[in-house]
Structure formats: structure tokens, C-alpha cells
Design a protein around this motif. Structure first.
Motif, PDB file in Angstrom:
ATOM      1  N   ILE A   1       0.825  -1.081   0.001  1.00 18.16           N
ATOM      2  CA  ILE A   1       0.204  -0.041  -0.063  1.00 18.16           C
ATOM      3  C   ILE A   1       0.867   1.105  -0.046  1.00 18.16           C
ATOM      4  O   ILE A   1       0.674   2.215  -0.678  1.00 18.16           O
ATOM      5  N   ILE A   2       1.843   1.289   0.734  1.00 24.66           N
ATOM      6  CA  ILE A   2       2.810   2.295   0.921  1.00 24.66           C
ATOM      7  C   ILE A   2       3.416   2.582  -0.499  1.00 24.66           C
ATOM      8  O   ILE A   2       3.571   3.756  -1.133  1.00 24.66           O
ATOM      9  N   TYR A   3       4.268   1.565  -0.695  1.00 30.83           N
ATOM     10  CA  TYR A   3       5.202   1.654  -2.141  1.00 30.83           C
ATOM     11  C   TYR A   3       4.749   1.571  -3.537  1.00 30.83           C
ATOM     12  O   TYR A   3       5.344   1.739  -4.406  1.00 30.83           O
ATOM     13  N   GLU A   4       3.309   1.057  -3.591  1.00 36.84           N
ATOM     14  CA  GLU A   4       2.699   0.837  -4.799  1.00 36.84           C
ATOM     15  C   GLU A   4       1.624   2.231  -4.884  1.00 36.84           C
ATOM     16  O   GLU A   4       1.440   2.977  -5.527  1.00 36.84           O
ATOM     17  N   ASP A   5       0.693   1.613  -3.916  1.00 34.43           N
ATOM     18  CA  ASP A   5      -0.933   2.520  -3.842  1.00 34.43           C
ATOM     19  C   ASP A   5      -0.262   3.959  -3.611  1.00 34.43           C
ATOM     20  O   ASP A   5      -0.946   4.834  -4.539  1.00 34.43           O
ATOM     21  N   TYR A   6       0.188   4.364  -2.651  1.00 31.35           N
ATOM     22  CA  TYR A   6       0.550   5.831  -2.349  1.00 31.35           C
ATOM     23  C   TYR A   6       1.351   6.536  -3.232  1.00 31.35           C
ATOM     24  O   TYR A   6       1.325   7.659  -3.815  1.00 31.35           O
ATOM     25  N   LYS A   7       2.565   5.666  -3.650  1.00 31.33           N
ATOM     26  CA  LYS A   7       3.569   6.173  -4.565  1.00 31.33           C
ATOM     27  C   LYS A   7       2.893   6.631  -5.887  1.00 31.33           C
ATOM     28  O   LYS A   7       2.999   7.575  -6.602  1.00 31.33           O
ATOM     29  N   ASN A   8       1.931   5.406  -6.269  1.00 26.76           N
ATOM     30  CA  ASN A   8       1.261   5.700  -7.784  1.00 26.76           C
ATOM     31  C   ASN A   8       0.597   6.834  -7.870  1.00 26.76           C
ATOM     32  O   ASN A   8       0.422   7.645  -8.681  1.00 26.76           O
ATOM     33  N   ALA A   9      -0.447   7.107  -6.588  1.00 32.53           N
ATOM     34  CA  ALA A   9      -1.280   8.058  -6.621  1.00 32.53           C
ATOM     35  C   ALA A   9      -0.581   9.394  -6.397  1.00 32.53           C
ATOM     36  O   ALA A   9      -1.208  10.425  -7.222  1.00 32.53           O
ATOM     37  N   ALA A  10       0.614   9.564  -5.692  1.00 33.71           N
ATOM     38  CA  ALA A  10       1.155  10.830  -5.523  1.00 33.71           C
ATOM     39  C   ALA A  10       1.660  11.289  -7.063  1.00 33.71           C
ATOM     40  O   ALA A  10       1.634  12.481  -7.558  1.00 33.71           O
ATOM     41  N   VAL A  11       2.426  10.246  -7.537  1.00 31.96           N
ATOM     42  CA  VAL A  11       2.862  10.554  -9.035  1.00 31.96           C
ATOM     43  C   VAL A  11       1.724  10.951  -9.893  1.00 31.96           C
ATOM     44  O   VAL A  11       1.752  12.031 -10.766  1.00 31.96           O
ATOM     45  N   ASN A  12       0.709  10.252  -9.822  1.00 31.85           N
ATOM     46  CA  ASN A  12      -0.478  10.644 -10.706  1.00 31.85           C
ATOM     47  C   ASN A  12      -1.115  11.919 -10.432  1.00 31.85           C
ATOM     48  O   ASN A  12      -1.427  12.480 -11.386  1.00 31.85           O
ATOM     49  N   ALA A  13      -0.822  12.248  -9.096  1.00 32.70           N
ATOM     50  CA  ALA A  13      -1.422  13.657  -8.892  1.00 32.70           C
ATOM     51  C   ALA A  13      -0.773  14.579  -9.520  1.00 32.70           C
ATOM     52  O   ALA A  13      -1.167  15.561  -9.940  1.00 32.70           O
ATOM     53  N   ILE A  14       0.583  14.523  -9.343  1.00 40.37           N
ATOM     54  CA  ILE A  14       1.535  15.675 -10.090  1.00 40.37           C
ATOM     55  C   ILE A  14       1.276  15.568 -11.450  1.00 40.37           C
ATOM     56  O   ILE A  14       1.306  16.756 -12.162  1.00 40.37           O
ATOM     57  N   ASN A  15       1.167  14.375 -12.080  1.00 35.53           N
ATOM     58  CA  ASN A  15       1.075  14.332 -13.728  1.00 35.53           C
ATOM     59  C   ASN A  15      -0.491  15.023 -13.823  1.00 35.53           C
ATOM     60  O   ASN A  15      -0.492  15.226 -14.967  1.00 35.53           O
ATOM     61  N   GLY A  16      -1.282  14.994 -13.083  1.00 35.02           N
ATOM     62  CA  GLY A  16      -2.513  15.207 -13.134  1.00 35.02           C
ATOM     63  C   GLY A  16      -2.713  16.808 -12.788  1.00 35.02           C
ATOM     64  O   GLY A  16      -3.759  17.437 -12.957  1.00 35.02           O
ATOM     65  N   GLY A  17      -1.598  17.456 -12.787  1.00 29.88           N
ATOM     66  CA  GLY A  17      -1.542  18.831 -12.573  1.00 29.88           C
ATOM     67  C   GLY A  17      -1.843  19.445 -11.333  1.00 29.88           C
ATOM     68  O   GLY A  17      -1.661  20.787 -11.005  1.00 29.88           O
ATOM     69  N   PHE A  18      -1.812  18.592 -10.090  1.00 28.85           N
ATOM     70  CA  PHE A  18      -2.008  19.183  -8.782  1.00 28.85           C
ATOM     71  C   PHE A  18      -0.613  19.823  -8.119  1.00 28.85           C
ATOM     72  O   PHE A  18       0.505  19.215  -8.822  1.00 28.85           O
ATOM     73  N   ASP A  19      -0.693  20.919  -7.579  1.00 28.16           N
ATOM     74  CA  ASP A  19       0.697  21.324  -7.022  1.00 28.16           C
ATOM     75  C   ASP A  19       1.055  20.735  -5.821  1.00 28.16           C
ATOM     76  O   ASP A  19       2.181  21.084  -5.412  1.00 28.16           O
ATOM     77  N   CYS A  20       0.207  20.007  -5.215  1.00 27.84           N
ATOM     78  CA  CYS A  20       0.812  19.124  -3.909  1.00 27.84           C
ATOM     79  C   CYS A  20      -0.362  17.974  -3.582  1.00 27.84           C
ATOM     80  O   CYS A  20      -1.272  18.070  -4.158  1.00 27.84           O
ATOM     81  N   VAL A  21       0.101  17.140  -2.789  1.00 21.95           N
ATOM     82  CA  VAL A  21      -0.856  16.176  -2.323  1.00 21.95           C
ATOM     83  C   VAL A  21      -1.038  16.138  -0.625  1.00 21.95           C
ATOM     84  O   VAL A  21       0.027  16.856   0.053  1.00 21.95           O
ATOM     85  N   GLU A  22      -2.177  15.908  -0.080  1.00 22.43           N
ATOM     86  CA  GLU A  22      -2.364  15.984   1.147  1.00 22.43           C
ATOM     87  C   GLU A  22      -2.757  14.523   1.879  1.00 22.43           C
ATOM     88  O   GLU A  22      -3.836  13.999   1.221  1.00 22.43           O
ATOM     89  N   LEU A  23      -1.842  14.084   2.639  1.00 26.45           N
ATOM     90  CA  LEU A  23      -2.568  12.639   3.208  1.00 26.45           C
ATOM     91  C   LEU A  23      -3.430  12.857   3.846  1.00 26.45           C
ATOM     92  O   LEU A  23      -3.759  13.732   5.079  1.00 26.45           O
ATOM     93  N   HIS A  24      -4.615  11.940   3.976  1.00 25.37           N
ATOM     94  CA  HIS A  24      -5.909  11.969   4.659  1.00 25.37           C
ATOM     95  C   HIS A  24      -5.560  11.085   5.778  1.00 25.37           C
ATOM     96  O   HIS A  24      -5.705   9.930   5.564  1.00 25.37           O
ATOM     97  N   SER A  25      -4.990  11.660   6.980  1.00 24.81           N
ATOM     98  CA  SER A  25      -5.072  10.770   8.180  1.00 24.81           C
ATOM     99  C   SER A  25      -5.730  11.208   9.333  1.00 24.81           C
ATOM    100  O   SER A  25      -5.444  11.337  10.376  1.00 24.81           O
ATOM    101  N   ALA A  26      -7.045  11.558   9.176  1.00 27.98           N
ATOM    102  CA  ALA A  26      -7.825  12.017   9.945  1.00 27.98           C
ATOM    103  C   ALA A  26      -9.097  11.140   9.970  1.00 27.98           C
ATOM    104  O   ALA A  26      -9.405  10.329   9.359  1.00 27.98           O
ATOM    105  N   HIS A  27     -10.062  11.426  10.866  1.00 27.08           N
ATOM    106  CA  HIS A  27     -11.488  11.173  10.930  1.00 27.08           C
ATOM    107  C   HIS A  27     -11.520   9.644  11.003  1.00 27.08           C
ATOM    108  O   HIS A  27     -12.851   9.015  10.376  1.00 27.08           O
ATOM    109  N   GLY A  28     -10.722   8.840  11.310  1.00 19.02           N
ATOM    110  CA  GLY A  28     -10.804   7.073  11.507  1.00 19.02           C
ATOM    111  C   GLY A  28     -10.837   6.516  10.155  1.00 19.02           C
ATOM    112  O   GLY A  28     -11.177   5.222  10.261  1.00 19.02           O
ATOM    113  N   TYR A  29     -10.081   7.071   9.183  1.00 19.08           N
ATOM    114  CA  TYR A  29      -9.897   6.357   7.908  1.00 19.08           C
ATOM    115  C   TYR A  29      -8.600   5.816   8.198  1.00 19.08           C
ATOM    116  O   TYR A  29      -7.744   5.664   9.285  1.00 19.08           O
ATOM    117  N   LEU A  30      -7.906   4.996   7.186  1.00 21.35           N
ATOM    118  CA  LEU A  30      -6.864   3.994   7.473  1.00 21.35           C
ATOM    119  C   LEU A  30      -5.730   4.492   8.040  1.00 21.35           C
ATOM    120  O   LEU A  30      -5.276   3.926   9.252  1.00 21.35           O
TER     121      LEU A  30
END
Length: 403
Positions: free
Chosen positions: A160-189
């Protein structure tokens, strides 16, 4: 007419990571279920985000965005794990940038509070830090569809760390986002790992605070190396009791747990790995519901004592409008605090302008937050403007893919 907030720090520019913001109001992550059925960002979302970026130099944070199929799944929640999703998000970030504003992608893994039924349809398990449910109702639902929650293995955590999160972060930058925010709140994973109410593991990812925080810090370190720490942020909710957090059996005070995590983030900043910002949810709200003033417990002041970087605070900053005393106190108390709005940004696409000038805020309509149509989503006008539309037509209008 109320006095505007233009003379406060709220309307002073601030550097956040690589972004130069013209003011300190942010559109907080706001789940609204307007993606397509295959989790691709939609035409409705394009209009929604573009409208709320209308004041140049604004910070727009995406709704919680699933990093992979196994992240949990809910109907009409956007994802960022495949090419079509990335291309669709690029159209949205391009529109935000065209307004002179900036956009952050909130990366989300739901864990045990995902949909066991939808996961099962894809042949996927309902997973968490431990085989614990957030409620009896959740247990009944999962067992009824034959997809009971189970604890992730260490091998799966690494994946999950080295595949899912890394892939999503790289995709976010390729998708034009300026930054990513880890959702580590409200009882999620990530919160399920961090807090002992949900984590009863005895391996490298459970037990001590150091072990419970390990998954978060591993992701932070990986993404800092992959896309740059200045493009990484994190959201925390130390006092939220949402989705099984802070249960009675949780004997570890949240300040103890969260102080360790924030201190570790500051250590990394001291060593040249400064995050863009740290987002904290104020104890005035419990997810999207206000906490009665008499029942508010806790304070996030300890975070500002440990963390020296930019802070984004969110949670019912409108309860004392139009004076906004708590907002003024927070943004004027230092030169690094930003304030996030969600519900009133939904009903006021020109929220920044209204706060600056002291204009009346249009009330939000909670019953339309999670509706499947455009009415109540893109049908709120700017101040002193009137949108021409047919109610029934907009109630019949469903999300369409941008790809």
C-alpha cells in the motif's frame, strides 16, 4: 453590513510549499459524490472547483480521492489510480490554474469504513490495521455481505505504501496538482493505524506510538523523496470521535500520540524535508457535524508549539460570524496560519470575496451534500447574482465523464 476581514492576516499573502497564495482561506476537502460511476472526475466537478478558484491565489483542496480500488470504495467518489482519472483531473487543475489559483489532491484510503459490498464486487477484502469494526452496525453490514474486516499483513502494508500511495502521488503531480495531502484524519486507514482504539497489532505497525505512527512516516518519507517534501501535506484530527476513534478503551491521550507524530515531522523539516503544511481539524467539529459548544474538549495549541511550519486549521469557523473572533485570533496570532472552509464554500462559490468585504453568506443545504445530481452543487450563485436554471433539469443532471 458586517465589517470585512480584509484588514486581518487572512488577506495577507503566504508561501506554502511552491505556491504563493494571495490570501489564507482554503477550500477544505469536501466529499460530494459527484464523480462518475467508475470513479472518474466529472463535468460537474470541473464547474464546481473552477468556480471556487475564482479569486486568484486561492488554495483549493480536492475532496478525498481514492488512491486505489482496494482503498475502500464508495459510490461516485473520484479516484486517482488510472490514466483516465489522471486525464480528467488534469482538466480540473488546468481550470483552477487558469483562474490563477492552486490545487491540492487529498489522498485517501478508507480502510475498515469502506464499503464491504462494493469491495466484494471487485474481489477485494475490507481491511484495516486490526480486525476491529468502528461500530456494531458496520460489523453487521460487513458480515451480511460476506466481507468481514481483516487485519492487513506487513507485506500488504508495504505494498500500500510503496505501490498505492506512490502511484497516486505521482499521478496527482502528472494530473496537474500542485501538492498532495495525506488524509490521516477522521478514522480512515492512517488514523486507524495511529490510534490504539483501532490498532491492536503486536508487530512493527502496532503497540508503541512509534510503531503505530510508522506507516504514516514511511509514506511521508517516500513521497518526500518521490515528488518533493514541499509538495506533501498531511491532515490530522486529534480530537475527533468519528468512526470509532477515541473509544473508551483508548487509554493513550491523543496529545501523547499526536505530539510524537508532529515532532517527527518537525525533525524532518529541520533536516531539509519541510512539508507544505500541516492541516488540523478543530475540536468544534466531528467530521461534518458541529460539536455543541458545551461539549468541546481539547485544543490543538500543542501542535503549534511543536510544528514551526504552515498550519491549516479547519472546523466551524463560522459559528461566531459575523464577528469571526476565533478566526481573527488564530490568523492574527502568528504569520503561518491558514483557515479552511467546507460547508459555506459549498453554498458560496465567491466565499473569499464575501469574507473580504463582509458580505452575507448564503446558507448551505445539508440534505443536498450527497445528492447524486447537480442541483445543490453548482446552483449557488455569487453574491448579488442570479443563476438561471430549471430545478427539475438540474435534479435530473448526473455526472458525466470528462474523458
Amino acid at each position: 453590513m458586517a465589517i470585512g476581514l480584509n484588514q486581518t492576516n487572512l488577506f495577507q499573502p503566504i508561501h506554502v510549499g511552491n505556491m504563493k497564495l494571495n490570501h489564507r482561506i482554503a477550500f477544505a476537502p469536501t466529499t460530494r459524490l459527484r464523480a462518475t460511476d467508475d470513479h472518474t472526475p466529472s463535468d460537474l466537478m470541473l464547474r464546481h472547483y473552477s468556480d471556487r478558484a475564482q479569486t486568484p491565489g486561492s488554495l483549493i483542496i480536492s475532496e478525498a480521492t481514492l488512491i486505489s480500488l482496494r482503498a475502500g470504495l464508495y459510490p461516485n467518489i473520484p479516484g486517482i489510480w488510472n490514466d483516465n482519472q489522471v486525464q480528467a483531473w488534469k482538466k480540473i487543475t488546468d481550470a483552477v490554474h487558469a483562474k490563477g489559483s492552486f490545487m491540492v489532491c487529498q489522498l485517501w484510503f478508507a480502510g475498515r469504513v469502506g464499503s464491504p459490498e462494493l469491495l466484494k464486487k471487485h474481489g477485494l477484502d475490507l481491511v484495516s490495521s486490526s480486525a476491529l469494526y468502528d461500530s456494531e452496525d458496520s460489523k453487521k453490514t460487513a458480515e451480511a455481505v460476506g466481507n468481514p474486516v481483516r487485519a492487513l499483513t506487513e507485506e500488504e502494508i508495504k505494498s500500500i505504501i510503496y505501490e498505492d500511495y506512490k502511484n497516486a502521488a505521482v499521478n496527482a503531480i502528472n494530473g496537474g496538482f500542485d501538492c498532495v495531502e495525506l488524509h490521516s484524519a477522521h478514522g480512515y486507514l492512517l488514523d486507524q493505524f495511529l490510534q490504539p482504539a483501532a490498532n491492536q497489532r503486536t508487530d512493527n505497525y502496532g503497540g508503541s506510538i512509534e510503531n503505530r505512527a510508522r506507516i504514516i512516516l514511511e509514506i511521508i518519507d517516500l513521497l518526500s523523496e518521490t515528488i518533493g517534501s514541499e509538495r506533501v501535506a498531511i491532515r490530522l484530527s486529534p480530537w475527533a470521535k468519528f468512526q470509532g476513534m477515541k473509544a473508551e478503551k483508548d487509554t493513550v491521550h491523543p496529545i501523547t500520540t499526536f505530539s510524537y507524530l508532529v515532532n517527527e515531522l518537525q525533525k524532518r523539516a529541520n533536516n531539509g524535508k519541510q512539508l507544505a503544511y500541516l492541516s488540523v481539524v478543530e475540536p468544534r467539529v466531528n467530521n461534518n457535524v458541529d460539536v455543541n459548544l458545551a461539549d468541546i474538549a481539547g485544543s490543538n495549541d500543542f501542535i503549534k508549539q511543536l510544528w514551526k511550519g504552515n498550519v491549516l486549521q479547519g472546523g466551524n469557523y463560522t459559528y461566531d460570524k459575523p464577528e469571526f473572533k476565533s478566526l481573527k485570533a488564530d490568523v492574527d496570532g502568528d504569520n503561518r496560519t491558514m483557515v479552511a472552509f467546507s460547508r459555506y464554500y459549498t453554498s458560496n462559490p465567491d466565499l473569499v470575496d464575501r469574507l473580504m468585504k463582509g458580505l452575507e453568506l448564503s446558507p448551505y443545504v445539508r440534505s443536498l451534500f450527497y445528492a447524486p445530481y447537480n442541483y445543490g452543487y453548482n446552483t449557488f450563485p455569487n453574491f448579488d447574482e442570479e443563476l438561471q436554471y430549471d430545478h427539475e433539469t438540474e435534479k435530473a443532471r448526473r455526472p458525466a465523464s470528462l474523458i
